[in-house]
Scaffold this motif. Structure first.
Motif, PDB file in Angstrom:
ATOM      1  N   LEU A   1       0.834  -1.203   0.000  1.00 20.73           N
ATOM      2  CA  LEU A   1       0.000   0.000   0.000  1.00 20.73           C
ATOM      3  C   LEU A   1       0.870   1.255   0.000  1.00 20.73           C
ATOM      4  O   LEU A   1       0.573   2.233  -0.705  1.00 20.73           O
ATOM      5  CB  LEU A   1      -0.931  -0.008   1.211  1.00 20.73           C
ATOM      6  N   ALA A   2       1.942   1.240   0.767  1.00 20.35           N
ATOM      7  CA  ALA A   2       2.857   2.385   0.779  1.00 20.35           C
ATOM      8  C   ALA A   2       3.489   2.589  -0.596  1.00 20.35           C
ATOM      9  O   ALA A   2       3.648   3.727  -1.060  1.00 20.35           O
ATOM     10  CB  ALA A   2       3.937   2.178   1.839  1.00 20.35           C
ATOM     11  N   GLN A   3       3.831   1.498  -1.262  1.00 23.20           N
ATOM     12  CA  GLN A   3       4.408   1.599  -2.606  1.00 23.20           C
ATOM     13  C   GLN A   3       3.402   2.184  -3.594  1.00 23.20           C
ATOM     14  O   GLN A   3       3.757   2.992  -4.458  1.00 23.20           O
ATOM     15  CB  GLN A   3       4.876   0.225  -3.075  1.00 23.20           C
ATOM     16  N   GLU A   4       2.131   1.779  -3.466  1.00 27.44           N
ATOM     17  CA  GLU A   4       1.099   2.333  -4.340  1.00 27.44           C
ATOM     18  C   GLU A   4       0.913   3.824  -4.092  1.00 27.44           C
ATOM     19  O   GLU A   4       0.664   4.592  -5.025  1.00 27.44           O
ATOM     20  CB  GLU A   4      -0.226   1.597  -4.132  1.00 27.44           C
ATOM     21  N   CYS A   5       1.025   4.234  -2.844  1.00 29.00           N
ATOM     22  CA  CYS A   5       0.931   5.661  -2.526  1.00 29.00           C
ATOM     23  C   CYS A   5       2.032   6.437  -3.242  1.00 29.00           C
ATOM     24  O   CYS A   5       1.781   7.501  -3.826  1.00 29.00           O
ATOM     25  CB  CYS A   5       1.035   5.880  -1.017  1.00 29.00           C
TER      26      CYS A   5
ATOM     27  N   ALA B   1      -7.265   2.374   6.460  1.00 29.88           N
ATOM     28  CA  ALA B   1      -6.150   1.440   6.628  1.00 29.88           C
ATOM     29  C   ALA B   1      -5.210   1.908   7.734  1.00 29.88           C
ATOM     30  O   ALA B   1      -4.756   1.104   8.564  1.00 29.88           O
ATOM     31  CB  ALA B   1      -5.390   1.294   5.309  1.00 29.88           C
ATOM     32  N   ALA B   2      -4.921   3.209   7.766  1.00 30.67           N
ATOM     33  CA  ALA B   2      -4.032   3.742   8.802  1.00 30.67           C
ATOM     34  C   ALA B   2      -4.639   3.562  10.188  1.00 30.67           C
ATOM     35  O   ALA B   2      -3.951   3.159  11.139  1.00 30.67           O
ATOM     36  CB  ALA B   2      -3.742   5.218   8.534  1.00 30.67           C
ATOM     37  N   ALA B   3      -5.934   3.847  10.315  1.00 24.79           N
ATOM     38  CA  ALA B   3      -6.600   3.711  11.611  1.00 24.79           C
ATOM     39  C   ALA B   3      -6.621   2.255  12.067  1.00 24.79           C
ATOM     40  O   ALA B   3      -6.398   1.956  13.248  1.00 24.79           O
ATOM     41  CB  ALA B   3      -8.021   4.265  11.524  1.00 24.79           C
ATOM     42  N   ALA B   4      -6.889   1.335  11.129  1.00 20.28           N
ATOM     43  CA  ALA B   4      -6.921  -0.086  11.479  1.00 20.28           C
ATOM     44  C   ALA B   4      -5.551  -0.560  11.957  1.00 20.28           C
ATOM     45  O   ALA B   4      -5.439  -1.312  12.938  1.00 20.28           O
ATOM     46  CB  ALA B   4      -7.382  -0.908  10.276  1.00 20.28           C
ATOM     47  N   LEU B   5      -4.500  -0.130  11.274  1.00 21.97           N
ATOM     48  CA  LEU B   5      -3.149  -0.514  11.679  1.00 21.97           C
ATOM     49  C   LEU B   5      -2.796   0.069  13.044  1.00 21.97           C
ATOM     50  O   LEU B   5      -2.270  -0.632  13.925  1.00 21.97           O
ATOM     51  CB  LEU B   5      -2.142  -0.038  10.628  1.00 21.97           C
ATOM     52  N   GLN B   6      -3.087   1.332  13.235  1.00 26.34           N
ATOM     53  CA  GLN B   6      -2.743   1.986  14.497  1.00 26.34           C
ATOM     54  C   GLN B   6      -3.536   1.418  15.664  1.00 26.34           C
ATOM     55  O   GLN B   6      -3.014   1.315  16.780  1.00 26.34           O
ATOM     56  CB  GLN B   6      -2.954   3.492  14.357  1.00 26.34           C
ATOM     57  N   ASP B   7      -4.788   1.029  15.412  1.00 29.26           N
ATOM     58  CA  ASP B   7      -5.594   0.422  16.476  1.00 29.26           C
ATOM     59  C   ASP B   7      -4.990  -0.890  16.967  1.00 29.26           C
ATOM     60  O   ASP B   7      -5.206  -1.290  18.119  1.00 29.26           O
ATOM     61  CB  ASP B   7      -7.022   0.169  15.980  1.00 29.26           C
ATOM     62  N   MET B   8      -4.246  -1.559  16.092  1.00 29.43           N
ATOM     63  CA  MET B   8      -3.614  -2.832  16.454  1.00 29.43           C
ATOM     64  C   MET B   8      -2.145  -2.658  16.828  1.00 29.43           C
ATOM     65  O   MET B   8      -1.392  -3.627  16.891  1.00 29.43           O
ATOM     66  CB  MET B   8      -3.746  -3.819  15.291  1.00 29.43           C
ATOM     67  N   GLY B   9      -1.742  -1.404  17.052  1.00 31.59           N
ATOM     68  CA  GLY B   9      -0.381  -1.141  17.485  1.00 31.59           C
ATOM     69  C   GLY B   9       0.658  -1.240  16.392  1.00 31.59           C
ATOM     70  O   GLY B   9       1.853  -1.379  16.681  1.00 31.59           O
ATOM     71  N   GLN B  10       0.228  -1.163  15.132  1.00 34.56           N
ATOM     72  CA  GLN B  10       1.159  -1.226  14.015  1.00 34.56           C
ATOM     73  C   GLN B  10       1.232   0.129  13.321  1.00 34.56           C
ATOM     74  O   GLN B  10       0.312   0.941  13.417  1.00 34.56           O
ATOM     75  CB  GLN B  10       0.737  -2.316  13.029  1.00 34.56           C
ATOM     76  N   SER B  11       2.318   0.343  12.603  1.00 32.57           N
ATOM     77  CA  SER B  11       2.543   1.643  11.968  1.00 32.57           C
ATOM     78  C   SER B  11       2.342   1.555  10.463  1.00 32.57           C
ATOM     79  O   SER B  11       2.883   0.644   9.823  1.00 32.57           O
ATOM     80  CB  SER B  11       3.962   2.139  12.254  1.00 32.57           C
ATOM     81  N   PRO B  12       1.591   2.478   9.879  1.00 32.48           N
ATOM     82  CA  PRO B  12       1.511   2.554   8.418  1.00 32.48           C
ATOM     83  C   PRO B  12       2.870   2.918   7.839  1.00 32.48           C
ATOM     84  O   PRO B  12       3.740   3.447   8.539  1.00 32.48           O
ATOM     85  CB  PRO B  12       0.486   3.675   8.177  1.00 32.48           C
ATOM     86  N   GLY B  13       3.060   2.656   6.555  1.00 30.15           N
ATOM     87  CA  GLY B  13       4.309   3.002   5.901  1.00 30.15           C
ATOM     88  C   GLY B  13       4.518   4.508   5.837  1.00 30.15           C
ATOM     89  O   GLY B  13       3.566   5.292   5.905  1.00 30.15           O
TER      90      GLY B  13
END
Length: 384
Positions: free
Chosen positions: A192-196, A224-236
């Motif tokens: 997803l970060a690469q597509e951005c 996608a960013a909110a879902a990742l952050q809610d699970m303690g993970q960082s978006p690209g």
């Protein structure tokens, strides 16, 4: 190939539960939900009136109509109603899709539609599973797992742009939400970060120059960013940078009444989506001086003017482009004063084509000619 991979994915190990309780992020239209429960189905510009008819038993007037219902965005509308009748339809129609199409049948097995469908199924899981028998719940989770596996193998087959963003966001959603599917999250997050980086330019624009499409991409990136952050993970890094770049552009393309300017196939945007997306992004910046995705903005008080001041989209990006060079819209307060016709796609193919022509825009025209002409496959070609 999509159906083959869908068939193979249906034999994968099923998920049995959610790793976290899903929270709805998609909000539909109460009025549209009422229409659906009343038997009025409006998709892809076609209205089918069929009270007391399951959505999969409707006569399909067009391929686009059938494709759209397989994306399950209508779940948002039924959830907005939320009464007994709407809930029963949502549950029955979802279970019927699993029984009929769950092993790779039907037109719904494309990466973008699968991503769109996964997001809705997970968002409205509580609605879909409330009061259901165990076998229904097991079939639901089995189908979620199959669709997740399918996406992990086929997301690259989605067309670049919005379809691929939908596919990858759906894969991230499912990977985070379902037990045993977390192995797909890391790869999907990087993709997803690469597509951005590939699809969103440094100024926060898309090559299609479609404001509503930019809003849809922005919304997916926020989810996608909110879902990742809610699970303690960082978006690209590129993912976050894209959100920060797009937000000011959307503010520049928003009229005084809160709606987006209608250019290059885009409409005003779903009611409230722009405000919610901007608020959830946390980005406060406004657009700098100059053009925003090729549009010039002039505003004073409660009056705004937005004009198309750049070349039309080219090549593949022009598939939904309009011959709108130097067209403008003017809004005063809550009242649109001068507007473009916008996309005619909701009224069928003929209206879509007419809406793309220069006479459907508030700009100078000469003898009814368009500033660009439609070439092969509906792509725009600039006139010499």
């Amino acid at each position: 190939m999509n159906r083959l991979h869908a068939r193979i994915a249906s034999f994968s190990r099923p998920a049995t539960a959610f790793s976290t309780t899903p929270e709805p992020r998609t909000i539909g239209s109460f009025a549209r939900g009422r229409q659906i429960t009343g038997g009025n189905f409006l998709f892809a510009g076609f209205l089918v009136e069929a009270p007391d008819t399951a959505i999969w038993d409707l006569p399909m007037p067009d391929e686009g109509f059938e494709t759209e219902i397989h994306g399950f965005t209508w779940l948002d509308d039924l959830a907005a109603v939320g009464d007994h009748h709407a809930t029963k339809r949502a549950q029955d129609w979802t279970h019927a899709w699993i029984a009929k199409n769950g092993r790779g049948a039907g037109p719904g097995w494309t990466p973008d539609l699968t991503g769109r469908r996964l997001i809705r199924w997970i968002n409205h899981a509580i609605l879909l599973l409330n009061g259901q028998e165990r076998e229904v719940s097991e079939a639901y989770f089995r189908s979620l797992a199959a669709q997740t596996i399918f996406l992990s193998r086929r997301w690259k087959a989605a067309s670049p742009g919005l379809p691929r963003f939908e596919a990858l966001t759906g894969l991230i959603y499912a990977g985070l939400a379902l037990d045993g599917m977390d192995a797909h999250v890391g790869h999907a997050t990087r993709a997803l970060a690469q597509e951005c980086s590939r699809e969103i330019d440094a100024d926060g624009g898309l090559s299609t120059r479609n404001p509503e499409e930019l809003l849809e991409v922005f919304t997916l990136l926020n989810w996608a960013a909110a879902a990742l952050q809610d699970m303690g993970q960082s978006p690209g890094v590129a993912h976050i940078a894209a959100i920060e770049a797009v937000a000011p552009v959307l503010r520049a393309l928003r009229h005084a009444d809160g709606g987006l300017a209608r250019f290059h196939g885009g409409g005003r945007g779903l009611e409230g989506r722009l405000d919610r997306s901007l608020a959830s992004s946390g980005v406060k910046a406004v657009s700098n001086e100059g053009l925003a995705m090729g549009y010039a903005r002039i505003s004073h008080g409660r009056t705004s003017v937005i004009a198309d001041a750049a070349r039309p989209p080219r090549a593949e990006a022009s598939a939904n482009g309009h011959a709108s060079t130097l067209a403008f819209e003017l809004t005063s307060g809550r009242r649109p004063v001068i507007v473009n016709c916008g996309s005619g796609a909701t009224f069928g193919k003929s209206w879509r084509r007419a809406g793309r022509a220069t006479p459907s825009h508030s700009t100078l025209g000469l003898e009814g000619l368009s500033s660009s002409r439609l070439g092969t496959a509906g792509k725009l070609i600039e006139r010499a």
